[in-house]
Enzyme design. Structure first.
Site, PDB file in Angstrom:
ATOM      1  CG  HIS A  46      -1.773  -1.198   1.362  1.00 35.86           C
ATOM      2  ND1 HIS A  46      -2.962  -1.398   0.706  1.00 35.86           N
ATOM      3  CD2 HIS A  46      -1.565  -2.324   2.100  1.00 35.86           C
ATOM      4  CE1 HIS A  46      -3.468  -2.579   1.042  1.00 35.86           C
ATOM      5  NE2 HIS A  46      -2.629  -3.165   1.879  1.00 35.86           N
TER       6      HIS A  46
ATOM      7  CD  GLU B 191       8.700  12.246 -14.843  1.00 39.42           C
ATOM      8  OE1 GLU B 191       8.799  12.623 -13.665  1.00 39.42           O
ATOM      9  OE2 GLU B 191       8.709  13.036 -15.815  1.00 39.42           O
TER      10      GLU B 191
ATOM     11  CG  ASN C 171      12.676  17.137 -13.912  1.00 43.95           C
ATOM     12  OD1 ASN C 171      12.531  17.318 -12.710  1.00 43.95           O
ATOM     13  ND2 ASN C 171      12.559  18.117 -14.800  1.00 43.95           N
TER      14      ASN C 171
END
Length: 456
Positions: A156, A290, A285
């Site tokens: 979780h 991504e 980044n």
């Protein structure tokens, strides 16, 4: 321009109609496969005496020249000739004259395009499998360096239990192993030759389909000509396997992204796989991770697109099936790029072992150890769970952790707790003791690494 199939027609379509219906803008990627298929086909026609040796020699010479030009990137394709097949046939006849038209004897564009795609995927799936294995080797090497690096394990996205960092990495090794198995197994369906099925009913010429299969390196031919020209299951299966692969890469990418944040700082990506901000000078980044996560959606879309195309098409070939290629090409390009990027990203990333050490010594991921400790001393596990929960709550109120809690405070909840509990609660002991088969215990992880090496 007169179409190669235009004898029955008295009127030509307008240019914009031709452009809408043409596939040459994308199926030119099949140029090498189309030439290979044609070489095999005309060789078979010659062996069967369907074409005389002079015609075969002339056609093969022309195809060899086209192949050389294709390899050099010198071919120029035309929308007026619709697709890769008619473009190459037109080039061939321009080069060697009307005898080039004999190449199409005993075949149709329907079995020709299916053959091209089988050839294309045979090559590309082999590339995918090789890249998956290269990535697996990188994961394995990184895992070998971090067997005894302890990291928080999560459920979780909450701290759960301490684990070997190698154990976490190896979870992705086994996902990739299943991906590799699926791609390898799909080769059985890809390695079937449609050539010789004609438009949909076979041909009256005495062709030898087994000879064509031998020349092209196929292990089998389609048993039913209608199935041969209409089957796109092998592409659907490829897209399905590609979607599962991207699911696994996307999950890994998500963890890479989380781990590289300032909030976690578990890893640092190499500059080669990161980008900066146009306005914030401090930013680094994880753009490649991504982007892989984002490109997963397009691969899923390609799968759903082809399933939708196929669901309402009657047998056999329909123009709808021209839409089977762009998604296939796109998914091949996407997964090959994603695997190359991810392998480099993992190979060059820095694992911040000290930060991981601090993390596992400042949480309650060892709470299960205390519950298990009490259970081994005879306390029912449910009661042990409750006792441990109360002690965790006490620690939270005081702003400390279980290893900081004095023994007398622990014993206030259970007299079964003794001084040896502090040895049990150390993250190192917690990991070492989980020695069940497939567990995160150091010995089990080393055994897992040996099993992984045997798979490669």
């Amino acid at each position: 321009m007169t179409k190669l199939w235009g004898g029955r027609f008295q009127k030509s379509a307008e240019n914009w109609v031709d452009e809408f219906g043409a596939s040459i803008g994308f199926d030119q990627q099949l140029v090498m496969e189309d030439i290979e298929g044609s070489i095999a086909h005309v060789t078979m026609l010659g062996a069967q005496g369907i074409l005389d040796s002079k015609d075969v020699e002339q056609i093969l010479g022309g195809l060899a020249e086209l192949k050389h030009s294709a390899e050099a990137g010198e071919l120029e394709f035309s929308v007026a000739n619709e697709d890769i097949h008619l473009n190459l046939e037109k080039m061939l006849t321009d080069k060697i004259g009307p005898v080039g038209g004999k190449l199409h004897t005993g075949r149709s564009r329907n079995d020709q395009v299916a053959t091209d795609m089988h050839l294309f995927l045979k090559k590309r799936v082999a590339e995918v499998v090789d890249l998956i294995e290269t990535f697996q080797k990188t994961i394995l090497k990184k895992a070998e360096q971090h067997v005894e690096t302890i990291a928080p394990g999560y459920t979780h996205l909450q701290r759960a239990q301490p684990i070997s960092f190698a154990h976490h990495l190896m979870a992705y090794f086994w996902m990739l192993e299943r991906d590799k198995e699926r791609f390898n197994e799909s080769m059985k369906r890809i390695d079937i030759l449609p050539l010789g099925a004609g438009a949909m009913a076979g041909t009256t010429f005495p062709i030898d389909r087994e000879k064509s299969a031998e020349l092209l390196g196929f292990s089998a031919v389609y048993a039913n000509s209608m199935d041969a020209v209409s089957d796109r299951d092998f592409i659907v299966e490829f897209l399905s396997n590609a979607s599962l692969l991207m699911t696994h890469l996307s999950r890994f990418a998500e963890e890479i992204i989380i781990w590289s944040t300032d909030e976690f700082k578990f890893i640092e990506l190499d500059d080669a796989f990161s980008t900066g901000s146009s306005i914030m000078p401090q930013k680094k980044n994880p753009d490649m991770a991504e982007l892989i996560r984002g490109k997963t959606g397009r691969v899923y879309g390609n799968l759903m697109g082809l399933l939708t195309v196929l669901k309402g098409t009657p047998l056999t070939y329909n123009k709808d099936m021209q839409e089977d290629k762009e998604g296939m090409f796109d998914s091949v390009h996407t997964i090959l790029g994603a695997l190359k990027i991810f392998e480099g990203m993992v190979r060059t990333m820095t694992v911040k072992t000290e930060k991981l050490h601090q993390a596992v010594h400042s949480d309650f991921s060892n709470a299960t150890e205390l519950a298990d400790y009490l259970a081994t001393k005879g306390m029912p596990f449910r009661e042990a769970h409750e006792v441990t929960g109360k002690l965790v709550f006490t620690c939270i109120q005081r702003g400390i952790f279980l290893l900081d809690l004095p023994l007398e405070d622990m014993q206030s909840e259970s007299k079964l707790i003794e001084q040896d509990v502090y040895d049990v609660l150390s993250p190192e002991a917690a990991v070492r003791r989980r020695n069940s088969l497939g567990g995160t215990g150091f010995d089990q992880v080393r055994l897992q690494l040996e099993k992984a090496k045997a798979c490669l």
